[in-house]
Motif scaffolding. Structure first.
Motif, PDB file in Angstrom:
ATOM      1  N   THR A  78      -9.184   5.572  -0.514  1.00  0.00           N
ATOM      2  CA  THR A  78     -10.355   5.090   0.242  1.00  0.00           C
ATOM      3  C   THR A  78     -10.219   3.572   0.097  1.00  0.00           C
ATOM      4  OG1 THR A  78     -11.630   6.786  -0.458  1.00  0.00           O
ATOM      5  CG2 THR A  78     -12.577   4.759   0.480  1.00  0.00           C
ATOM      6  N   MET A  79     -10.066   2.695  -0.954  1.00  0.00           N
ATOM      7  CA  MET A  79      -9.790   1.373  -0.931  1.00  0.00           C
ATOM      8  C   MET A  79      -8.359   0.966  -0.182  1.00  0.00           C
ATOM      9  SD  MET A  79     -12.405  -0.192  -2.012  1.00  0.00           S
ATOM     10  CE  MET A  79     -13.527   1.214  -1.585  1.00  0.00           C
ATOM     11  N   ALA A 118      -9.358  -5.188  -0.532  1.00  0.00           N
ATOM     12  CA  ALA A 118     -10.384  -4.922   0.427  1.00  0.00           C
ATOM     13  C   ALA A 118     -11.532  -5.847   0.762  1.00  0.00           C
ATOM     14  CB  ALA A 118     -11.116  -3.321   0.274  1.00  0.00           C
ATOM     15  N   ILE A 119     -11.929  -6.469  -0.399  1.00  0.00           N
ATOM     16  CA  ILE A 119     -12.835  -7.485  -0.179  1.00  0.00           C
ATOM     17  C   ILE A 119     -12.421  -9.062   0.418  1.00  0.00           C
ATOM     18  CG2 ILE A 119     -14.625  -9.015  -1.392  1.00  0.00           C
ATOM     19  CD1 ILE A 119     -15.134  -6.722  -3.295  1.00  0.00           C
ATOM     20  N   LEU A 161      -9.034   1.096   3.389  1.00  0.00           N
ATOM     21  CA  LEU A 161      -9.911  -0.160   3.852  1.00  0.00           C
ATOM     22  C   LEU A 161      -9.249  -1.295   3.924  1.00  0.00           C
ATOM     23  CD1 LEU A 161     -12.886  -1.254   4.857  1.00  0.00           C
ATOM     24  CD2 LEU A 161     -13.436  -0.977   2.297  1.00  0.00           C
ATOM     25  N   THR A 162      -8.414  -1.413   2.860  1.00  0.00           N
ATOM     26  CA  THR A 162      -7.680  -2.661   2.680  1.00  0.00           C
ATOM     27  C   THR A 162      -6.447  -2.913   3.889  1.00  0.00           C
ATOM     28  OG1 THR A 162      -7.464  -2.549   0.357  1.00  0.00           O
ATOM     29  CG2 THR A 162      -5.757  -3.907   1.369  1.00  0.00           C
ATOM     30  N   TRP A 163      -5.962  -1.646   4.188  1.00  0.00           N
ATOM     31  CA  TRP A 163      -4.954  -1.607   5.471  1.00  0.00           C
ATOM     32  C   TRP A 163      -5.928  -2.031   6.670  1.00  0.00           C
ATOM     33  CZ3 TRP A 163      -5.191   1.652   9.711  1.00  0.00           C
ATOM     34  CH2 TRP A 163      -4.067   1.687  10.576  1.00  0.00           C
ATOM     35  N   LEU A 185       0.700  -1.266  -0.018  1.00  0.00           N
ATOM     36  CA  LEU A 185      -0.056  -0.026  -0.098  1.00  0.00           C
ATOM     37  C   LEU A 185       0.882   1.261  -0.061  1.00  0.00           C
ATOM     38  CD1 LEU A 185      -2.973  -1.030   2.340  1.00  0.00           C
ATOM     39  CD2 LEU A 185      -2.648  -1.139  -0.265  1.00  0.00           C
ATOM     40  N   PRO A 186       1.876   1.329   0.740  1.00  0.00           N
ATOM     41  CA  PRO A 186       2.855   2.390   0.674  1.00  0.00           C
ATOM     42  C   PRO A 186       3.381   2.674  -0.789  1.00  0.00           C
ATOM     43  CG  PRO A 186       3.302   1.367   2.647  1.00  0.00           C
ATOM     44  CD  PRO A 186       2.337   0.604   1.940  1.00  0.00           C
ATOM     45  N   LEU A 187       3.725   1.613  -1.422  1.00  0.00           N
ATOM     46  CA  LEU A 187       3.950   1.904  -3.102  1.00  0.00           C
ATOM     47  C   LEU A 187       2.986   2.381  -3.918  1.00  0.00           C
ATOM     48  CD1 LEU A 187       6.218  -1.698  -3.449  1.00  0.00           C
ATOM     49  CD2 LEU A 187       6.969   0.559  -3.230  1.00  0.00           C
TER      50      LEU A 187
END
Length: 154
Positions: free
Chosen positions: A105-106, A51-52, A109-111, A9-11
């Motif tokens: 946003t995703m 996220a799902i 939510l994923t994090w 996610l940081p990437l």
């Protein structure tokens, strides 16, 4: 050789920031195209899929990749459709801002969903780089090249 990213996610954030800076301050169309295609065709669907399905055993790698492309092809036109009815309409910067808002946003939510899982059951982006091409089928070779290309462009 096995490459493993515990948290990609940081990437995604850095990639999005670089793309915004290139679009806002340069007119390099080839670089915009090369960086923009994965941004539009992969990231929205990948992050929604992540996220799902935050768990490691929820989906296999190729299913996750295919679902990412498929969902991106659905998400981006829906965002464009919504922008069509907004005062600013469909143009480069409203689409860019909307996609970045969706992606951030995703990502959040994923994090959050991955943080609630243990480290062993949370999804980790990993892939094997195998230079022995003769062992794999033609379909697997194509999928590996596409996946590595998408990761390099991301």
């Amino acid at each position: 050789m096995k490459i493993r990213l515990k948290n990609e996610l940081p990437l995604v954030f850095i990639y999005s920031l670089i793309l915004v800076l290139i679009i806002a301050f340069t007119d390099l169309k080839l670089i915009r195209l090369v960086l923009g295609l994965p941004f539009v065709l992969l990231l929205p669907g990948y992050l929604l899929t992540a996220a799902i399905f935050p768990g490691r055993f929820d989906l296999e790698g190729l299913h996750r990749l295919g679902l990412s492309f498929g969902l991106s092809i659905i998400i981006v036109p829906l965002i464009g459709f919504a922008l069509n009815y907004m005062p600013w309409g469909i143009s480069l910067f409203p689409i860019l801002v909307s996609l970045i808002l969706f992606i951030m946003t995703m990502s959040s939510l994923t994090w959050y969903r991955r943080k609630r899982l243990s480290d062993k059951s949370s999804f980790t982006l990993s892939f094997n780089v195998n230079f022995q091409w003769s062992e794999h089928s033609k379909a697997r070779k194509v999928m590996q090249v596409v996946f590595i290309g998408a990761l390099l462009l991301m």
